[in-house]
Design an enzyme around this catalytic site. Sequence first.
Site, PDB file in Angstrom:
ATOM      1  N   SER A 118       1.994   7.868 -18.454  1.00 23.13           N
ATOM      2  CA  SER A 118       0.856   7.775 -19.122  1.00 23.13           C
ATOM      3  C   SER A 118      -0.108   9.217 -18.933  1.00 23.13           C
ATOM      4  CB  SER A 118      -0.080   6.698 -18.815  1.00 23.13           C
ATOM      5  OG  SER A 118      -0.072   6.797 -17.101  1.00 23.13           O
ATOM      6  N   ASP A 169      -7.099   4.956  -4.028  1.00 27.75           N
ATOM      7  CA  ASP A 169      -6.978   3.716  -4.734  1.00 27.75           C
ATOM      8  C   ASP A 169      -7.817   3.850  -6.109  1.00 27.75           C
ATOM      9  OD1 ASP A 169      -7.266   0.352  -3.470  1.00 27.75           O
ATOM     10  OD2 ASP A 169      -8.288   1.069  -5.395  1.00 27.75           O
ATOM     11  N   ASP A 190      -3.330   0.255 -14.977  1.00 27.68           N
ATOM     12  CA  ASP A 190      -1.981  -0.124 -15.180  1.00 27.68           C
ATOM     13  C   ASP A 190      -1.422  -0.360 -13.747  1.00 27.68           C
ATOM     14  OD1 ASP A 190       0.629  -0.404 -16.276  1.00 27.68           O
ATOM     15  OD2 ASP A 190       0.940   1.694 -16.376  1.00 27.68           O
TER      16      ASP A 190
HETATM   17  N1  SAM Z   1       0.564   4.399 -15.673  1.00 23.05           N
HETATM   18  C1  SAM Z   1       2.050   4.877 -15.501  1.00 23.05           C
HETATM   19  C2  SAM Z   1       2.700   4.984 -16.719  1.00 23.05           C
HETATM   20  O1  SAM Z   1       2.516   4.497 -17.759  1.00 23.05           O
HETATM   21  O2  SAM Z   1       3.211   5.969 -16.767  1.00 23.05           O
HETATM   22  C3  SAM Z   1       2.724   3.748 -14.540  1.00 23.05           C
HETATM   23  C4  SAM Z   1       2.069   3.244 -13.427  1.00 23.05           C
HETATM   24  S1  SAM Z   1       2.963   2.208 -12.390  1.00 23.05           S
HETATM   25  C5  SAM Z   1       3.079   0.903 -13.399  1.00 23.05           C
HETATM   26  C6  SAM Z   1       1.879   1.625 -11.158  1.00 23.05           C
HETATM   27  C7  SAM Z   1       1.484   2.916 -10.074  1.00 23.05           C
HETATM   28  O3  SAM Z   1       0.240   2.433  -9.401  1.00 23.05           O
HETATM   29  C8  SAM Z   1       2.459   3.010  -9.260  1.00 23.05           C
HETATM   30  O4  SAM Z   1       2.927   4.114  -9.125  1.00 23.05           O
HETATM   31  C9  SAM Z   1       1.934   2.716  -7.761  1.00 23.05           C
HETATM   32  O5  SAM Z   1       2.484   3.632  -6.783  1.00 23.05           O
HETATM   33  C10 SAM Z   1       0.592   2.794  -7.991  1.00 23.05           C
HETATM   34  N2  SAM Z   1      -0.459   2.101  -7.279  1.00 23.05           N
HETATM   35  C11 SAM Z   1      -0.300   0.767  -6.656  1.00 23.05           C
HETATM   36  N3  SAM Z   1      -1.418   0.630  -6.262  1.00 23.05           N
HETATM   37  C12 SAM Z   1      -2.373   1.441  -6.308  1.00 23.05           C
HETATM   38  C13 SAM Z   1      -3.824   1.550  -6.166  1.00 23.05           C
HETATM   39  N4  SAM Z   1      -4.466   0.436  -5.650  1.00 23.05           N
HETATM   40  N5  SAM Z   1      -4.315   2.788  -6.617  1.00 23.05           N
HETATM   41  C14 SAM Z   1      -3.584   3.761  -7.484  1.00 23.05           C
HETATM   42  N6  SAM Z   1      -2.362   3.714  -7.519  1.00 23.05           N
HETATM   43  C15 SAM Z   1      -1.760   2.537  -7.156  1.00 23.05           C
END
Ligand code: SAM
Length: 326
Positions: A118, A169, A190
């Site tokens: 993304s 976060d 996401d």
């Molecule tokens: N948005 C990305 C894309 O479409 O290419 C994919 C994201 S993936 C579904 C979710 C990501 O959120 C993971 O890399 C995970 O490590 C991260 N993550 C998990 N909890 C989080 C938080 N509270 N804040 C930020 N990142 C977080």
Amino acid sequence: MLSYRHAFHAGNHADVLKHMTLIATLKYMTLKVAGITVIDTHAGAGLYRLDGEFAQKSAEADEGVRKLFAADIFKANQAAGQQNVAEAAIESVATALQDYYDCIASFNAKSLKIYPGSPFVMHSQLREGTSATRDKLKLFELHGADATALDGNMAQLEAGRMITVERADGFDALRALLPPPNKRALVLIDPSYEMKSDYARVSAAVQDAMKRFPTGTYAVWYPVIPRAESHDLPRRLKGYAQLAKKTWLHATLNIGQEDAPDAKAPRQIGPDGRPLPPKRPGLRESGMFVINPPHTLKASLNEALPQVLAALGRGRGKGFAVEAGG
Ligand code: SAM
């Protein structure tokens, strides 16, 4: 402890729905000159190798972007270009799908090896502008290795202050960013939903964000799985939009059930010479819920999703839906 790595899932059918929706949304939002702040609360690593160990192990892109790129609709158009076949005989590719194809193709020379996440998909639609009109991209990622990879990947764009990357976060960070100075924003939320609490955190984040900045565009991706929280999430988001008298759009894509493995077929053998366990059924359906979507998004997705489904649909339960209101 975060164990989810998007590298296993990059380019799957859920990414196709999510990234196509984001491109169509930003393409509309960037028609106006005024700059936009784009916030990606859960950014991932930014770029993924489809021929890398993680992607090959899960093979999820085979049921997503790879299958789409090999679909007849793109072959037919390539043939039309090469052989001057009468265009009327060729089904034309929906604009949103063609834009998605073009975006992913721009990261790849001949064969499909790189999948942009993304941050890169959204950056591809943004404008450098002048200091007053420049779009901004604010990225948050909590996983240490993915945050480091994201930082390195984004640095290649040499975009200066247009892009910021923070290991933080994303839910917490969002609060401090709204309303944005330029009063225009797209927020992508996401998470991986590996923790059940993610559903409640998404709800709370959207509710809070809409109080701080009711005119922002909020895009939430979620998995459609047999779990109460998953069914509840779009219902809640719709409720927040309706309460604030804002428009909303809910799109889902279900690629259907995989064919049951042939019981008589020999089991695949692993590197240690022993039969591999049967493949676990993967995610079949996901949804995108957008609050304050472009008014053009419903028609764009209704045109593109039948073509996506024709390419990716594989069995019982396949389908798509686009509902909008407000
Ligand atoms: N948005 C990305 C894309 O479409 O290419 C994919 C994201 S993936 C579904 C979710 C990501 O959120 C993971 O890399 C995970 O490590 C991260 N993550 C998990 N909890 C989080 C938080 N509270 N804040 C930020 N990142 C977080």
